[in-house]
Design an enzyme around this catalytic site. Structure first.
Site, PDB file in Angstrom:
ATOM      1  N   LYS A 177       0.886  -1.173   0.000  1.00 18.88           N
ATOM      2  CA  LYS A 177       0.000   0.000   0.000  1.00 18.88           C
ATOM      3  C   LYS A 177       0.921   1.220   0.000  1.00 18.88           C
ATOM      4  CE  LYS A 177      -1.828   3.042   1.990  1.00 18.88           C
ATOM      5  NZ  LYS A 177      -1.670   4.481   1.611  1.00 18.88           N
ATOM      6  N   GLU A 195       8.342  16.717  15.578  1.00 14.12           N
ATOM      7  CA  GLU A 195       8.929  16.456  14.259  1.00 14.12           C
ATOM      8  C   GLU A 195       8.479  17.554  13.297  1.00 14.12           C
ATOM      9  OE1 GLU A 195       7.583  12.883  12.132  1.00 14.12           O
ATOM     10  OE2 GLU A 195       9.647  12.625  11.451  1.00 14.12           O
ATOM     11  N   CYS A 251      13.451  10.514   7.916  1.00 12.78           N
ATOM     12  CA  CYS A 251      13.229  10.175   9.325  1.00 12.78           C
ATOM     13  C   CYS A 251      14.560  10.133  10.073  1.00 12.78           C
ATOM     14  CB  CYS A 251      12.513   8.846   9.444  1.00 12.78           C
ATOM     15  SG  CYS A 251      13.484   7.509   8.778  1.00 12.78           S
ATOM     16  N   SER A 263       4.163   8.200  10.163  1.00  6.79           N
ATOM     17  CA  SER A 263       4.207   9.042  11.368  1.00  6.79           C
ATOM     18  C   SER A 263       3.908   8.199  12.610  1.00  6.79           C
ATOM     19  CB  SER A 263       3.182  10.159  11.240  1.00  6.79           C
ATOM     20  OG  SER A 263       1.893   9.591  11.141  1.00  6.79           O
TER      21      SER A 263
END
Ligand code: NAD
Length: 489
Positions: free
Chosen positions: A178, A380, A286, A231
């Protein structure tokens, strides 16, 4: 009529080796570089997933029964295809994600390295065998799980799917991918190339969409393992839902990476590494430097970092961020920090790139005298922004790092082995660097953070992923009747 104008045809799901034209609701895909709509992506539902799982189930027995040395031959051919089409794949990543061509190329090269690792799996997964009692042997084999799913984020449209595809499939599983609905184009190429490399139909499938399809994956009774990268907020949702449905799950979340700079750090090396870490891929990694702990008297290094940052030109060696919403969010963090008293040394707000006026660009930003309790120091930001926090000593810097809810990466810049060792030991992060701005472990070492940067036991790549994608079969064997009594017989 509308679709005729789009640069790329409407994306279709790839199920059972075919692209299935999608007639349901679709979302626009925008290029962050131009702001233009370049394609549309299906918002698939549980029926589409069901079909993909049925095709995967049909393909699985033959794929799982194939010896691993035979299965990896597909990936040797696939790697060659990626190498042959490196520029074309990189251009697509650049267009859908907004990163620079060089960054996109480095991303696809990493996919190639991940595929090379999968080709080495036959060397790594040989099982164990021991004569446990007279005439009785026990053996342990790694067996595939069945139908597995991989859910990806927007920031690495090609590489993150390759964290899972080659290993999971080479180990005998069938997969449903996905992709992020923001960057679904690379997955079309991945599907086409795997087919060209000889992967049997149904072994790899792509089902596009957003929340609904992710929830359907977590709920599907025939999917046995789910990997997620995105996330922290959604990683928690996916981890809870998948494990509640008794699936194996590894869910990688967001990050707030701390770089600790000591006064004895090499000034040029530190400045170039810190700047490259915070600005590479427009800060949307990240593993990106996000908060810098400036320990003691390091003004000379801060000044160099600001000079380096000013050399970065948006639209040239700095890509776009993913969306208008992302640009606004990043600029909001900068403005709030400034309003709270931080000093903006290099300001990337209101950035316009000539010729790409509708692109989503944020210039490199360096902010000094950030307080540890400001949002920009804790949350973040996911943009080309460095928040510098001044600390009196290494203990204070490590305390701030340790207090973070995240734990992906931490790095120290120093010439002192003792100080480096302290950070290696005490940082609360899964991936630690010494004089390295982006301490990504290369294959065969595994990738995965700590704390709220990862939920689940295993890492997502490298040797650790073998345990995630397989289950152990323990077999005890006796053929010699003359041995008579054996342990437990
Ligand atoms: P995201 O969490 O918004 O989306 C990730 C995936 O989840 C997408 O496929 C998306 O369609 C799906 N999704 C979105 N909302 C959902 C919902 N409500 N329910 C179920 N599924 C949902 O992440 P993103 O914005 O695409 O990617 C950026 C984030 O990913 C950053 O936080 C970044 O740090 C993180 N990331 C982490 C790693 C790592 O290794 N830890 C690697 C890459 C990216």
């Amino acid at each position: 009529m509308e679709t005729l104008k789009l640069k790329y045809p409407a994306i279709a799901n790839y199920i059972g080796g075919q692209f299935i034209p999608f007639t349901g609701k679709a979302l626009d895909v925008q290029s962050p570089i131009s702001g233009e709509v370049i394609s549309t992506v299906p918002l698939s539902g549980s029926n589409d997933l069901h079909l993909a799982v049925e095709k995967a189930k049909a393909a699985w027995p033959a794929w799982a029964a194939m010896p691993v040395k035979e299965r990896v031959q597909v990936f040797y051919r696939y790697k060659t295809l990626m190498e042959k089409h490196l520029d074309e794949l990189s251009r697509l990543v650049q267009e859908e994600n907004g990163k620079t061509f060089e960054e996109a190329k480095a991303e696809v090269e990493k996919s190639i390295e991940l595929t090379e690792f999968a080709c080495s799996l036959p060397q790594l997964i040989s099982g164990e065998l021991l004569e446990v009692s007279r005439g009785v042997e026990c053996r342990v084999d790694h067996k595939p799980l069945g139908i597995v799913a991989s859910i990806a984020p927007f920031n690495f449209p090609h590489m993150v799917p390759h964290w899972t595809i080659p290993n999971a499939i080479a180990l005998g599983n069938c997969m449903i991918l996905k992709p992020s609905e923001q960057v679904p184009l690379s997955a079309v190429k991945i599907a086409n190339m795997l087919k060209e490399a000889g992967l049997p139909d149904g072994v790899f499938n792509v089902v596009n969409g957003d929340r609904e399809i992710v929830e359907a994956i977590c709920d599907h009774p025939d999917i046995t393992a789910v990997s997620f990268v995105g996330s922290t907020k959604i990683a928690k949702v996916v981890y809870r839902r998948a494990t509640d449905n008794l699936k194996r799950c590894v869910a990688l979340g967001g990050a707030k990476n701390h770089l600790i700079v000591l006064p004895d750090a090499h000034p040029d090396m530190t400045a170039s590494n810190v700047t490259a870490s915070m600005s590479g891929c427009a800060g949307q990694r990240c593993m990106a430097a996000s908060a810098m702990m400036a320990v003691g008297e390091v003004d000379h290094i801060v000044q160099k970092i600001a000079e380096e940052a000013k050399k970065i030109i948006p639209g040239k060696n700095l890509g776009a961020v993913i969306s208008k919403a992302a640009k606004e969010r990043i600029e909001r963090y900068i403005s709030e920090a400034e309003a709270a008293g931080a000093k903006v040394l290099v300001d990337g707000r209101n950035c316009i790139v000539p010729g790409k006026e509708d692109g989503f660009y944020v210039g490199p930003t360096v902010i000094d005298y950030v307080q540890p309790d400001m949002a920009i120091a804790k949350e973040e930001v996911f943009g080309p922004v460095l928040a510098i926090v001044r600390t009196k000593d290494l203990d204070e810097a490590l305390r701030i790092e340790n207090d973070s809810t995240y734990g992906n990466a931490a790095s120290v810049f120093t010439q002192s082995g003792g100080a480096a060792r302290q950070v290696m030991e005490r940082a609360s992060a899964g991936m630690v660097g010494v004089n390295i701005g982006v301490p990504v472990p290369r294959e065969p070492f595994s990738f995965g953070g700590w704390n709220e940067s990862k939920f689940g036991v295993n890492d997502i790549t490298g040797k650790s992923s073998i345990e995630f994608w397989t289950r152990l079969k323990k077999t005890s064997v006796k053929w010699n009747p003359e041995a008579k009594v054996n342990w437990m017989s």
